[in-house]
Design a protein around this motif. Structure first.
Motif, mmCIF file in Angstrom:
data_model
loop_
_atom_site.group_PDB
_atom_site.id
_atom_site.type_symbol
_atom_site.label_atom_id
_atom_site.label_comp_id
_atom_site.label_asym_id
_atom_site.label_seq_id
_atom_site.Cartn_x
_atom_site.Cartn_y
_atom_site.Cartn_z
ATOM 1 N N CYS A 56 0.823 -1.205 0.000
ATOM 2 C CA CYS A 56 0.000 0.000 0.000
ATOM 3 C C CYS A 56 0.857 1.256 0.000
ATOM 4 O O CYS A 56 0.480 2.281 -0.583
ATOM 5 N N ALA A 73 -7.443 -3.800 3.237
ATOM 6 C CA ALA A 73 -6.972 -4.966 2.497
ATOM 7 C C ALA A 73 -7.009 -6.224 3.366
ATOM 8 O O ALA A 73 -7.460 -7.289 2.926
ATOM 9 N N SER A 76 -10.464 -7.414 3.781
ATOM 10 C CA SER A 76 -10.913 -8.070 2.548
ATOM 11 C C SER A 76 -10.319 -9.472 2.430
ATOM 12 O O SER A 76 -11.009 -10.417 2.018
ATOM 13 N N VAL A 96 -3.058 -8.226 -5.472
ATOM 14 C CA VAL A 96 -4.236 -7.644 -6.130
ATOM 15 C C VAL A 96 -5.116 -6.939 -5.101
ATOM 16 O O VAL A 96 -5.553 -5.796 -5.297
ATOM 17 N N ILE A 97 -5.384 -7.600 -3.981
ATOM 18 C CA ILE A 97 -6.246 -7.020 -2.954
ATOM 19 C C ILE A 97 -5.609 -5.767 -2.357
ATOM 20 O O ILE A 97 -6.274 -4.738 -2.182
ATOM 21 N N SER A 99 -3.348 -3.770 -3.712
ATOM 22 C CA SER A 99 -3.311 -2.711 -4.725
ATOM 23 C C SER A 99 -4.681 -2.070 -4.897
ATOM 24 O O SER A 99 -4.802 -0.840 -4.971
ATOM 25 N N ASN A 100 -5.713 -2.905 -4.949
ATOM 26 C CA ASN A 100 -7.066 -2.371 -5.101
ATOM 27 C C ASN A 100 -7.471 -1.542 -3.888
ATOM 28 O O ASN A 100 -8.132 -0.499 -4.021
ATOM 29 N N ARG A 103 -5.664 1.864 -4.094
ATOM 30 C CA ARG A 103 -6.256 2.732 -5.121
ATOM 31 C C ARG A 103 -7.628 3.231 -4.695
ATOM 32 O O ARG A 103 -8.004 4.376 -4.955
ATOM 33 N N SER A 104 -8.389 2.375 -4.017
ATOM 34 C CA SER A 104 -9.698 2.771 -3.511
ATOM 35 C C SER A 104 -9.557 3.855 -2.445
ATOM 36 O O SER A 104 -10.329 4.834 -2.421
ATOM 37 N N GLU A 147 -6.127 4.287 -16.244
ATOM 38 C CA GLU A 147 -7.321 3.477 -16.004
ATOM 39 C C GLU A 147 -8.502 3.972 -16.829
ATOM 40 O O GLU A 147 -9.308 3.184 -17.323
ATOM 41 N N GLU A 155 -4.188 -3.401 -14.793
ATOM 42 C CA GLU A 155 -3.924 -4.446 -13.802
ATOM 43 C C GLU A 155 -2.537 -5.058 -13.991
ATOM 44 O O GLU A 155 -1.809 -5.280 -13.012
#
Length: 200
Positions: A56, A73, A76, A96-97, A99-100, A103-104, A147, A155
């Motif tokens: 992160c 994260a 999640s 992936v989790i 990074s998402n 970004r969120s 994006e 991705e």
């Protein structure tokens, strides 16, 4: 963009030279946690926490922001661990989790800043600092533009250049041919370089 090395691996290896898991440990912990062992879940999350926080921090250099994203994260991961089907590496799934989540968190902070009509203070370099709690404004804005304009490229680029996965790991995680992954990453890097040099 920085290249990664095998020393950045998570399961069964090291993260920046620090051993995170013993060989085979992630698989055992995941299996036990999915079977309902609360101790295994707690230990797995404790082991993953510094790794997720570092991931992160690649997006959110301000520690409090990275902490917020890391907490999201980890929540999640614990919530969706049962959905991890073993396709791709566990490292890739975690990346992936993380990074998402980062970004969120950035998008949420950006919305709050826009709602408050905040402006950059004087004498601040917008390439490295913003009112959005010290995020890397240039990189995050360029990533947002990527994006929006080329969503298929995001991705692969995020996992490789910000998540430090190898090309092979990215291809495995996305279930995409290696050649396609490399092509997407090269295009994304070109876009990001141009965006960072010329601006919006």
């Amino acid at each position: 963009m920085r290249n990664s090395s095998s020393a950045d691996a998570i399961p069964g290896g090291t993260e920046r030279g620090i051993r995170v898991f013993e060989e085979g440990e992630p698989e055992r912990l995941v299996a036990a946690a999915r079977a309902g062992d609360p101790g295994a879940m707690e230990y797995l999350l404790a082991k993953l926490r510094p790794v997720v926080l570092r991931r992160c921090s690649r997006f959110l250099p301000h520690h409090a922001d990275a902490e917020e994203a890391a907490q999201d994260a980890l929540l999640s991961i614990s919530t969706h661990l049962g959905k991890y089907d073993g396709r791709g590496s566990f490292q890739g799934w975690v990346t992936v989790i993380a990074s998402n989540a980062a970004r969120s968190t950035y998008r949420s902070m950006r919305r709050r800043a826009e709602d408050s009509h905040a402006d950059l203070p004087e004498h601040v370099d917008p390439r490295t600092t913003s009112v959005i709690a010290g995020t890397r404004l240039d990189v995050m804005e360029a990533l947002a533009a990527l994006e929006q304009q080329h969503p298929a490229l995001v991705e692969s680029f995020v996992l490789r250049d910000l998540g430090d996965l190898t090309y092979a790991q990215v291809a495995e995680q996305l279930d995409t041919p290696m050649g396609t992954v490399k092509d997407r990453i090269q295009k994304a890097r070109r876009f990001m370089r141009e965006r960072l040099v010329t601006g919006p």
